[in-house]
Design a protein around this motif. Structure first.
Motif, mmCIF file in Angstrom:
data_model
loop_
_atom_site.group_PDB
_atom_site.id
_atom_site.type_symbol
_atom_site.label_atom_id
_atom_site.label_comp_id
_atom_site.label_asym_id
_atom_site.label_seq_id
_atom_site.Cartn_x
_atom_site.Cartn_y
_atom_site.Cartn_z
ATOM 1 N N UNK A 1 0.825 -1.212 0.000
ATOM 2 C CA UNK A 1 0.000 0.000 0.000
ATOM 3 C C UNK A 1 0.854 1.255 0.000
ATOM 4 N N UNK A 2 1.923 1.247 0.811
ATOM 5 C CA UNK A 2 2.831 2.397 0.843
ATOM 6 C C UNK A 2 3.487 2.575 -0.522
ATOM 7 N N UNK A 3 3.942 1.474 -1.101
ATOM 8 C CA UNK A 3 4.612 1.556 -2.396
ATOM 9 C C UNK A 3 3.673 2.067 -3.476
ATOM 10 N N UNK A 4 2.405 1.673 -3.453
ATOM 11 C CA UNK A 4 1.468 2.127 -4.475
ATOM 12 C C UNK A 4 1.335 3.643 -4.459
ATOM 13 N N UNK A 5 1.310 4.233 -3.272
ATOM 14 C CA UNK A 5 1.234 5.691 -3.162
ATOM 15 C C UNK A 5 2.485 6.334 -3.745
ATOM 16 N N UNK A 6 3.641 5.779 -3.409
ATOM 17 C CA UNK A 6 4.902 6.313 -3.926
ATOM 18 C C UNK A 6 4.973 6.142 -5.435
ATOM 19 N N UNK A 7 4.577 4.990 -5.920
ATOM 20 C CA UNK A 7 4.633 4.726 -7.362
ATOM 21 C C UNK A 7 3.765 5.706 -8.138
ATOM 22 N N UNK A 8 2.557 5.955 -7.649
ATOM 23 C CA UNK A 8 1.656 6.883 -8.343
ATOM 24 C C UNK A 8 2.286 8.273 -8.439
ATOM 25 N N UNK A 9 2.911 8.711 -7.364
ATOM 26 C CA UNK A 9 3.538 10.029 -7.375
ATOM 27 C C UNK A 9 4.806 10.021 -8.228
ATOM 28 N N UNK A 10 5.542 8.922 -8.151
ATOM 29 C CA UNK A 10 6.780 8.808 -8.926
ATOM 30 C C UNK A 10 6.489 8.855 -10.419
ATOM 31 N N UNK A 11 5.407 8.241 -10.827
ATOM 32 C CA UNK A 11 5.030 8.269 -12.242
ATOM 33 C C UNK A 11 4.839 9.707 -12.734
ATOM 34 N N UNK A 12 4.270 10.550 -11.885
ATOM 35 C CA UNK A 12 4.073 11.948 -12.259
ATOM 36 C C UNK A 12 5.409 12.677 -12.360
ATOM 37 N N UNK A 13 6.324 12.360 -11.443
ATOM 38 C CA UNK A 13 7.619 13.050 -11.425
ATOM 39 C C UNK A 13 8.467 12.701 -12.647
ATOM 40 N N UNK A 14 8.351 11.481 -13.133
ATOM 41 C CA UNK A 14 9.200 11.048 -14.256
ATOM 42 C C UNK A 14 8.455 11.070 -15.580
ATOM 43 N N UNK A 15 7.243 11.604 -15.568
ATOM 44 C CA UNK A 15 6.460 11.660 -16.806
ATOM 45 C C UNK A 15 7.213 12.429 -17.899
#
Length: 318
Positions: free
Chosen positions: A208-222
């Motif tokens: 669950x923690x990773x899913x939150x980080x992944x969603x935000x990370x996707x935006x940062x590296x878009x």
């Protein structure tokens, strides 16, 4: 500076920072994005020495720290709060100069297990030093370098400390009141810089923690183009006719040679399997724990600094 991206992971001891750092690194690598895992303190050879001192005290150096005219250091000897803050700043100055800035200049994504905010939370919040003084000191040491994103894994220290699977260091042993002050200091920092911080409830599952980080990370590296070499899995076509012609003759002619080559291949396979097993053991030391504060087991596999930890690891087993 180039297109590098600087990301830090913060939180109290046992919040799971090291696990999430490795998750992020693996995810970025799978996407073909070059990332670098590092940490504070201890991201450089000089930093490893400072790390031993600030986390384990003078007793970590009985052969060089002389007290009372003997070579025995009393376990009660400790660092003054200002001394501790200056040592962390020295580690940060070396780390930024030798690791972080060069990686960002190359366009890498740098994932840092603890950074400037840990100094503010632990030295200012926990040690009751001035927040402004520690911040100015840290910014001076890093030449004003701040992360683009800071993931704050928030957890009650009374819960997170149960995740620790190693002997507590100086900071982990500082007591519940100290850890609670540190947690509150982290949350106050996040309130002051909401654009940089993303606060995550670390009592959730790792996934669950990773899913939150992944969603935000996707935006940062878009929009970032893959920069890792791509492996071409397509094999060249083989001419079946040429392959069949004289195949048996060649096999008969080279029978003894083929047997020798098979022995070599078996030896090479055994060596590779052994190396793979060793790598898996090393990796399990990095990211197999759902918490921790980036102790010795968090040094990335293949890091040039990893071998410097061996004396301490050997010392632990005695």
């Amino acid at each position: 500076m180039s297109d590098g991206l600087f990301i830090s992971f913060e939180g109290v001891d046992g919040a799971g920072k090291t696990t999430q750092v490795q998750q992020a690194h693996n995810y970025l690598q799978e996407r073909g994005l070059r990332s670098r895992v590092t940490r504070e303190p201890g991201g450089t050879p000089v930093g490893l020495t400072i790390r031993e001192l600030v986390l384990h005290g003078l007793a970590a150096f009985p052969s060089v720290a002389v007290t009372g005219g003997t070579d025995v250091v009393d376990a009660s000897d400790d660092l003054a709060p200002r001394t501790e803050a200056l040592l962390y700043a020295a580690d940060r100055a070396e780390h930024v100069a030798q690791v972080v800035r060069p990686a960002l200049e190359r366009g890498d994504i740098v994932l840092c297990d603890r950074y400037l905010d840990s100094s503010l939370a632990y030295q200012a919040g926990g040690r009751d030093l001035s927040v402004d003084v520690i911040r100015r000191l840290s910014l001076w040491a890093s030449q004003d370098l701040l992360p683009k994103r800071t993931y704050l894994l928030d957890a009650d220290p009374s819960q997170s400390k149960s995740r620790l699977d190693h002997e507590p260091d100086r900071l982990e042993s500082a007591g519940d009141d100290f850890q609670q002050h540190v947690r509150q200091a982290f949350l106050q920092l996040a309130q002051r810089e909401p654009d940089r911080f993303l606060v995550i409830d670390a009592t959730q599952s790792i996934e669950q923690v990773w899913q939150i980080i992944q969603d935000d990370l996707d935006k940062l590296v878009e929009g970032r183009e893959p920069d890792l070499p791509q492996v071409d899995d397509d094999l060249p076509d083989v001419d079946d006719e040429n392959d069949d012609t004289g195949a048996q003759d060649d096999a008969d002619k080279d029978e003894s040679a083929a047997g020798y080559e098979d022995d070599e291949q078996a030896t090479e396979t055994d060596w590779t399997e052994s190396a793979d097993t060793s790598d898996q053991d090393d990796q399990s030391m990095e990211s197999g724990t759902a918490g921790g504060d980036a102790d010795d087991d968090s040094v990335p596999v293949g890091s040039r600094a990893r071998w410097l930890l061996r004396p301490r690891l050997l010392r632990k087993t005695r």
